[in-house]
Design a protein around this motif. Structure first.
Motif, PDB file in Angstrom:
ATOM      1  N   LEU A  32      26.781  38.769  41.371  1.00  0.00           N
ATOM      2  CA  LEU A  32      28.027  38.168  41.824  1.00  0.00           C
ATOM      3  C   LEU A  32      27.860  37.831  43.298  1.00  0.00           C
ATOM      4  O   LEU A  32      27.621  38.710  44.127  1.00  0.00           O
ATOM      5  CB  LEU A  32      29.198  39.142  41.643  1.00  0.00           C
ATOM      6  CG  LEU A  32      29.415  39.697  40.218  1.00  0.00           C
ATOM      7  CD1 LEU A  32      30.427  40.821  40.229  1.00  0.00           C
ATOM      8  CD2 LEU A  32      29.872  38.595  39.298  1.00  0.00           C
ATOM      9  N   LEU A  72      28.780  33.470  39.522  1.00  0.00           N
ATOM     10  CA  LEU A  72      28.455  34.498  38.544  1.00  0.00           C
ATOM     11  C   LEU A  72      27.160  34.137  37.829  1.00  0.00           C
ATOM     12  O   LEU A  72      27.028  33.054  37.263  1.00  0.00           O
ATOM     13  CB  LEU A  72      29.598  34.639  37.523  1.00  0.00           C
ATOM     14  CG  LEU A  72      29.349  35.530  36.307  1.00  0.00           C
ATOM     15  CD1 LEU A  72      29.154  36.985  36.727  1.00  0.00           C
ATOM     16  CD2 LEU A  72      30.497  35.407  35.302  1.00  0.00           C
ATOM     17  N   VAL A  82      29.516  34.148  28.116  1.00  0.00           N
ATOM     18  CA  VAL A  82      30.240  35.140  28.920  1.00  0.00           C
ATOM     19  C   VAL A  82      30.906  36.144  27.975  1.00  0.00           C
ATOM     20  O   VAL A  82      31.718  35.756  27.130  1.00  0.00           O
ATOM     21  CB  VAL A  82      31.308  34.469  29.802  1.00  0.00           C
ATOM     22  CG1 VAL A  82      32.068  35.521  30.597  1.00  0.00           C
ATOM     23  CG2 VAL A  82      30.675  33.451  30.727  1.00  0.00           C
ATOM     24  N   ILE A 107      34.235  40.387  30.563  1.00  0.00           N
ATOM     25  CA  ILE A 107      34.116  39.759  31.877  1.00  0.00           C
ATOM     26  C   ILE A 107      35.205  38.698  32.011  1.00  0.00           C
ATOM     27  O   ILE A 107      35.319  37.804  31.171  1.00  0.00           O
ATOM     28  CB  ILE A 107      32.730  39.118  32.084  1.00  0.00           C
ATOM     29  CG1 ILE A 107      31.642  40.192  32.072  1.00  0.00           C
ATOM     30  CG2 ILE A 107      32.691  38.354  33.410  1.00  0.00           C
ATOM     31  CD1 ILE A 107      30.241  39.633  32.258  1.00  0.00           C
ATOM     32  N   SER A 108      36.006  38.822  33.056  1.00  0.00           N
ATOM     33  CA  SER A 108      37.025  37.823  33.367  1.00  0.00           C
ATOM     34  C   SER A 108      36.588  37.105  34.635  1.00  0.00           C
ATOM     35  O   SER A 108      36.429  37.733  35.690  1.00  0.00           O
ATOM     36  CB  SER A 108      38.387  38.501  33.573  1.00  0.00           C
ATOM     37  OG  SER A 108      39.348  37.572  34.001  1.00  0.00           O
ATOM     38  N   ALA A 109      36.375  35.794  34.532  1.00  0.00           N
ATOM     39  CA  ALA A 109      35.781  35.059  35.656  1.00  0.00           C
ATOM     40  C   ALA A 109      36.584  33.814  35.973  1.00  0.00           C
ATOM     41  O   ALA A 109      37.054  33.097  35.081  1.00  0.00           O
ATOM     42  CB  ALA A 109      34.335  34.674  35.333  1.00  0.00           C
ATOM     43  N   SER A 110      36.769  33.587  37.288  1.00  0.00           N
ATOM     44  CA  SER A 110      37.343  32.357  37.801  1.00  0.00           C
ATOM     45  C   SER A 110      36.656  32.058  39.122  1.00  0.00           C
ATOM     46  O   SER A 110      35.786  32.802  39.576  1.00  0.00           O
ATOM     47  CB  SER A 110      38.855  32.488  37.978  1.00  0.00           C
ATOM     48  OG  SER A 110      39.157  33.404  39.007  1.00  0.00           O
ATOM     49  N   ARG A 143      38.029  34.992  41.532  1.00  0.00           N
ATOM     50  CA  ARG A 143      37.999  36.406  41.151  1.00  0.00           C
ATOM     51  C   ARG A 143      37.112  36.583  39.923  1.00  0.00           C
ATOM     52  O   ARG A 143      37.238  35.835  38.954  1.00  0.00           O
ATOM     53  CB  ARG A 143      39.399  36.909  40.854  1.00  0.00           C
ATOM     54  CG  ARG A 143      39.464  38.380  40.420  1.00  0.00           C
ATOM     55  CD  ARG A 143      40.854  38.716  39.919  1.00  0.00           C
ATOM     56  NE  ARG A 143      41.841  38.549  40.977  1.00  0.00           N
ATOM     57  CZ  ARG A 143      42.216  39.527  41.791  1.00  0.00           C
ATOM     58  NH1 ARG A 143      41.682  40.733  41.663  1.00  0.00           N
ATOM     59  NH2 ARG A 143      43.125  39.303  42.716  1.00  0.00           N
ATOM     60  N   VAL A 144      36.259  37.576  39.978  1.00  0.00           N
ATOM     61  CA  VAL A 144      35.445  37.963  38.831  1.00  0.00           C
ATOM     62  C   VAL A 144      35.629  39.458  38.622  1.00  0.00           C
ATOM     63  O   VAL A 144      35.508  40.253  39.564  1.00  0.00           O
ATOM     64  CB  VAL A 144      33.955  37.639  39.041  1.00  0.00           C
ATOM     65  CG1 VAL A 144      33.139  38.133  37.844  1.00  0.00           C
ATOM     66  CG2 VAL A 144      33.753  36.137  39.226  1.00  0.00           C
ATOM     67  N   SER A 145      35.917  39.852  37.371  1.00  0.00           N
ATOM     68  CA  SER A 145      36.166  41.251  37.056  1.00  0.00           C
ATOM     69  C   SER A 145      35.341  41.657  35.851  1.00  0.00           C
ATOM     70  O   SER A 145      35.329  40.960  34.833  1.00  0.00           O
ATOM     71  CB  SER A 145      37.653  41.481  36.776  1.00  0.00           C
ATOM     72  OG  SER A 145      37.905  42.817  36.457  1.00  0.00           O
ATOM     73  N   GLN A 193      35.033  44.462  40.606  1.00  0.00           N
ATOM     74  CA  GLN A 193      35.892  43.314  40.893  1.00  0.00           C
ATOM     75  C   GLN A 193      35.489  42.695  42.220  1.00  0.00           C
ATOM     76  O   GLN A 193      35.341  43.402  43.223  1.00  0.00           O
ATOM     77  CB  GLN A 193      37.349  43.763  40.944  1.00  0.00           C
ATOM     78  CG  GLN A 193      38.333  42.648  41.151  1.00  0.00           C
ATOM     79  CD  GLN A 193      39.757  43.116  40.995  1.00  0.00           C
ATOM     80  OE1 GLN A 193      40.252  43.336  39.897  1.00  0.00           O
ATOM     81  NE2 GLN A 193      40.446  43.304  42.119  1.00  0.00           N
TER      82      GLN A 193
END
Length: 448
Positions: free
Chosen positions: A139, A148, A155, A159-162, A165-167, A176
């Motif tokens: 990251l 990422l 993905v 994994i939550s990605a924008s 913000r990546v979590s 995070q």
């Protein structure tokens, strides 16, 4: 004679046939009615929608938060400074340069080891996550959008990605990264800092060491015996606020006590006006009974809201709300108990030349005291639970602390702590009221 017997036989067969039809109708109609009721529930309560909106992952995280805590390892992406804090609170922040043994700090770099074998490495603008069963994730946050890099083209759902913000939600923690900071949450079982905070000289010691220190003449805190210093450290714990919680519990019990027994004191003399054998005037009895209906017909929560607007928030407002509702309930119960007293006992007292007050004292009260005590103690136990909810509205007692902990949406172990205390409080009230009922009522009955 034969015709009479035939007619009787026809009547019996007709009754048997009608009874069979009724049973058959019940056996068919009752299951159909139950089935129709369940169909109504399914659609009116939107069972399908609830199942669709259910989030088992969120429920699992919430459940784990009730018996575990998070340690935050945070790097400020602008200053490259690291902060290690339990639950991310200032009160649980480690001193600069100090960290648990699973965190290695080295200037602008750091390594964080998780329980599942994962390793999170902070290297400049990059956060590298080594997962045993997945590979290495990179990251990169160099002031712009977060980049990422995955070992696979797809993905994963954890994994939550924008762009901002990546979590990563891992079994033993969470990673995070945003433009301003990079953070690792490490989950651990237990309620950390429950006894002593980080600045306490007793923090980190085992129970065996604490037991030895409690009887040791060597003073850890100058001027105080170790046992006293331990109790003070626990009582003034800034994370868990045990002292404040204890007084909040006392405030909740006091609200229930004042409301319940205050209502009993008001309702008892008024109940004589609603009893037909003590008040011949029917209009007066009717008026008193309607007043009782009105008071108990309005729920205690409604009285709480009304009184809080009139008198402002506070535990006394909650006690008044309980008092109003219970006055109506006690008025009805006590008046019914008065209507069922034995007139022979009253006449026996009258025969001694006793006046009206003495007849009530020695002829009526001994008969209704068991009912009085039983109802008062039962309602006191019940109102202990109600005072928790009322306190959340009027800003008093353990209910206020509970709603504050829930509203933060992060310290669910505190929510568990308060719920456990509420349950223990209710159990204690149940045990106490049961013991008092047995002791006082049997004593009253045994004396007569």
């Amino acid at each position: 004679m034969t015709m009479a017997l035939s007619a009787t036989g026809l009547d019996l067969r007709s009754e048997a046939s009608a009874l069979f039809r009724r049973k058959r109708l019940i056996s068919i109609g009752l299951p159909a009615l139950v089935l129709a009721y369940f169909v109504y529930i399914f659609f009116s309560f939107d069972i399908a929608g609830i199942a669709e909106r259910a989030r088992p992952d969120n429920a699992r995280i919430l459940l784990s938060d009730t018996y575990s805590f998070k340690t935050h390892v945070t790097r400020n992406n602008r200053s490259d400074d690291f902060t290690v804090a339990i639950e991310g609170e200032t009160k649980g922040t480690y001193a600069p340069g100090v960290a648990p043994d699973w965190v290695s700090l080295n200037g602008d770099d750091a390594d964080v080891r998780l329980d599942d074998g994962s390793l999170v490495r902070f290297r400049g603008d990059m956060v590298i996550v080594d997962l045993p069963d997945f590979g290495t994730i990179e990251l990169i946050s160099a002031g712009g959008d977060i980049e990422l890099k995955l070992p696979t083209d797809e993905v994963p759902e954890w994994i939550s990605a924008s762009a901002t913000r990546v979590s990563l939600t891992l079994p033993a923690g969470r990673v995070q990264v945003t433009r301003s900071k990079s953070e690792v949450f490490r989950y651990e079982g237990g309620w950390e800092l429950f006894f002593f905070t980080l600045d306490s000289p007793f923090h980190g010691r085992s129970f065996g060491e604490l037991a030895s220190l409690a009887v040791s003449p060597e003073e850890i805190v100058p001027g105080k015996p170790n046992a006293v210093a331990m109790v003070e450290g626990f009582w003034t714990n800034t994370m868990w606020r045990h002292g404040d919680v204890f007084w909040a519990l006392c405030e909740t019990v006091l609200m229930a006590f004042l409301g319940t027994f205050g209502a009993g004191m008001i309702a008892l003399p008024i109940a004589f006006l609603a009893a037909s054998n003590f008040t011949p005037a029917r209009p007066l009895r009717f008026a008193m009974r309607r007043i009782f209906d009105f008071l108990r017909g309005v729920d205690g929560l409604i009285w709480t809201i009304i009184l809080s607007r009139a008198f402002g928030p506070g535990p006394m407002t909650g006690a008044l709300a309980i008092l109003l509702t219970d006055t109506g309930s006690f008025g009805k119960l006590f008046s019914e108990a008065l209507e069922n007293v034995d007139d022979k006992q009253i006449e026996g007292v009258r025969s001694t030349g006793a006046n009206a007050l003495q007849r009530h004292r020695f002829g009526v009260m001994p008969q209704i005291v068991p009912v009085l005590i039983s109802q008062l103690l039962y309602y006191f136990e019940s109102n202990t639970r109600s005072a928790t909810v009322i306190g959340a509205i009027v800003g008093g007692g353990i209910g206020l602390l509970l709603t504050q902990a829930i509203s933060t949406q992060k310290d669910w172990e505190e929510v568990t702590y308060y719920i456990v205390l509420i349950v223990l409080m209710v159990m204690a009230m149940d045990t106490l009221s049961g013991w008092l009922r047995r002791a006082l009522i049997k004593g009253e009955q045994g004396g007569h």
